[in-house]
Scaffold this active site. Structure first.
Site, mmCIF file in Angstrom:
data_model
loop_
_atom_site.group_PDB
_atom_site.id
_atom_site.type_symbol
_atom_site.label_atom_id
_atom_site.label_comp_id
_atom_site.label_asym_id
_atom_site.label_seq_id
_atom_site.Cartn_x
_atom_site.Cartn_y
_atom_site.Cartn_z
ATOM 1 N N HIS A 8 0.840 -1.195 0.000
ATOM 2 C CA HIS A 8 0.000 0.000 0.000
ATOM 3 C C HIS A 8 0.881 1.254 0.000
ATOM 4 C CE1 HIS A 8 0.446 0.648 4.372
ATOM 5 N NE2 HIS A 8 0.427 -0.659 4.461
ATOM 6 N N ALA A 9 0.245 2.402 0.136
ATOM 7 C CA ALA A 9 0.954 3.649 -0.155
ATOM 8 C C ALA A 9 2.223 3.870 0.674
ATOM 9 C CB ALA A 9 -0.008 4.823 0.031
#
Lengths: 87, 472
Positions: free
Chosen positions: A15-16
């Protein structure tokens, strides 16, 4: 070019936040370009948008490719970073 | 939903032709974001997106292939955003909004507008007033600031309207906007947003069951008449409160029979008596407790007052028997009567109820199915064991939120913690749905959250099979 396949074990996938950290790490290797291949697509590991667009989940297989510079050392560093993502 | 706020007229400042090159615009936006990123972390994320080589490459490739600069920007925006939208992960999909934001700034800068919100500077909570909004305007609107949109022309199927609705923003078309000036207080009325109709259509579109909650027979009849697929929560407290003696088995039998008949063969989820906590019965001595919400309530109270509980279970079995004699066809695929136990923490509590039911009627399994409410952290953490003893689950989000967050929902000083959409509560919901489905039993939701227009898409995404609304 050096390359290696790894399985993503991060429970929440790439994820980010870890993607951002990976981008920072990769940008630090100025003499090398690093790519990630998954699901038949190869993207530039210095691009967070590209990394996120792979939608890598826990259990996804990906291939790290390093071109230029100290390929073996960069490959080791990127591999160990990806394997160390645990959240 | 009706909203009102100060009007902001959407004025096209653009002539259609770009006044700045992409590279020049990029420099301007970069400088502006770098400055804002120092104080606001969200802009640091936007800066990172702006600096991403993929973004610049996509635009430059478009320009090199012969597109005009604005067209190349729009093409790059479309391809990158659609890439995010197709990702099967809610968090990552939400990042598409950040990408849109960055493109909106670039688009505005190329058109000679330096405002950070894209097309025009919008104040938080404003009502955007326009003659017509085109698809290309969408990227220039900072939806986070818009409380509502008022348009003269357009339809509910227009791109802007779909985007606005997906964000829960009401948009009214066909409005007479002449004579409205910036700052005038205007009202937007959009029945498709925030109303119960919006929730109902979302549940229907997802192919899930639409149930209603009822606290008495009138509510129940009204909800069924409005087209519910069944009753997801029939509270039985109305039978027990405001009187001075225990309702008898026959009295309960008559009420439950009427309820089953009113459902016409559709599921009736009868929750067994849920008192204790803040609800007391005048005719059952209940010693004062230091922590009533952690005390003798729900199924605990019933198992501690077996004489009373047997009357209710017996009344329910009798009613099902009566209805089966009248409408055997309603029982062909299993009984429409679903008996639901509140406040369950341990599988043993379900087994005790099964023993009582069996002692009342060994054939009870053909008269009703037995399920539980999921509203305690213990139930979530041991959900597999409970699933093996239950025919269905229904999540009571009000109590679950209060117990998971350890926050009294009536206590204003901890109200910030009482959030049914908080991540720990959503995780509990996710665990419950997955466990139910792997055990092959249906799982619904009967708390107030099911009537919250912002929550419904999330609940449908989580996979709930039924949503039970307070009203239709």
């Amino acid at each position: 070019m050096e390359s290696r396949k790894v399985i993503l074990s991060a429970p929440d996938g790439l994820h980010a936040r870890p993607a951002g950290e990976l981008v920072k790490l990769v940008k630090g290797f100025t003499g090398s370009s690093v790519s990630i291949t998954a699901g038949g697509r190869t993207v530039n590991a210095a691009s967070m948008l590209s990394l996120l667009s792979l939608g890598l989940k826990c259990g996804s297989e990906l291939e790290i490719g390093v071109h230029g510079g100290d390929e073996a050392a960069v490959l080791d560093a990127v591999t160990s970073f990806i394997q160390s993502i645990n959240a | 939903m009706k909203v009102s706020g100060p009007a902001k007229l959407w004025e096209k400042k653009r002539s259609g032709a770009a006044v700045r090159s992409f590279d020049e615009s990029y420099g301007l936006v970069h400088a502006e974001l770098a400055r804002q990123a120092e104080t606001e972390p969200v802009f640091a994320a936007h800066l990172e997106i702006l600096e991403d080589p993929m973004l610049q490459d996509a635009v430059h490739d478009g320009i090199a292939s012969g597109l005009s600069e604005p067209a190349a920007l729009e093409a790059a925006r479309g391809s990158i955003v659609s890439m995010f939208d197709s990702i099967d992960d809610e968090y990552l999909r939400a990042r598409a909004d950040d990408v849109r934001d960055v493109f909106a700034r670039l688009g505005a800068a190329m058109c000679g507008d330096d405002t950070s919100s894209g097309g025009i500077l919008l104040t938080k909570g404003c009502i955007l007033v326009a003659d017509e909004l085109l698809p290309s305007d969408t990227s220039l609107i900072d939806f986070a600031s818009v409380a509502g949109i008022l348009c003269h022309r357009g339809s509910t199927t227009s791109h802007v309207c779909i985007i606005a609705h997906s964000k829960g923003i009401p948009m009214q078309m066909g409005a007479d906007i002449s004579g409205i000036h910036d700052g005038d207080i205007v009202e937007v009325d959009d029945p498709l947003v925030g109303g119960i109709g919006d929730i109902v259509s979302r549940i229907r579109a997802a192919g899930r069951k639409l149930y209603i909650n009822a606290g008495n027979l009138d509510d129940l009849c009204e909800g069924m008449a409005a087209g519910a697929d069944g009753v997801g929560l029939f509270r039985t407290e109305f039978l027990f409160l405001r009187r001075d003696s225990i309702p008898g088995r026959d009295e309960q039998r008559a009420i439950y029979r009427d309820a089953l008949l009113a459902c016409g063969g559709k599921p009736l989820t009868l929750r067994t008596l849920d008192v204790g906590g803040d609800k007391q019965l005048p005719y059952v001595p209940m010693p004062a407790e230091e922590n009533p919400f952690l005390g003798l309530r729900g199924i605990r109270f019933c198992l501690a007052n077996l004489d009373l509980f047997r009357l209710q279970l017996g009344g329910a079995l009798d009613a099902a028997g009566d209805v089966r004699r009248m409408h055997a066809e309603w029982f062909a695929d299993g009984s429409p009567l679903r008996l639901m136990l509140p406040m369950v923490c341990r599988a043993d509590e379900i087994r005790q109820v099964k023993d009582i039911l069996c002692s009342l009627d060994p054939d009870y399994g053909n008269l009703l199915s037995l399920g539980i409410m999921i509203e305690t952290p213990a139930a979530v953490l041991d959900v597999e064991s409970l699933a093996s003893e239950s025919a269905f689950f229904s999540v009571g989000t009000n109590d679950l939120t209060q117990y998971v967050m350890a926050a009294d929902r009536g206590n204003g000083s901890v109200a910030y913690l009482y959030d049914p959409m908080a991540s720990p509560v959503l995780k509990a919901l996710d665990i419950t749905v997955k466990a139910a489905h792997s055990a092959g039993i249906p799982v619904g939701i009967c708390g107030e959250l099911a009537s919250d227009v912002r929550a419904v898409p999330v609940l449908l995404d989580l996979g709930f099979d039924s949503l039970s609304l307070s009203r239709l």
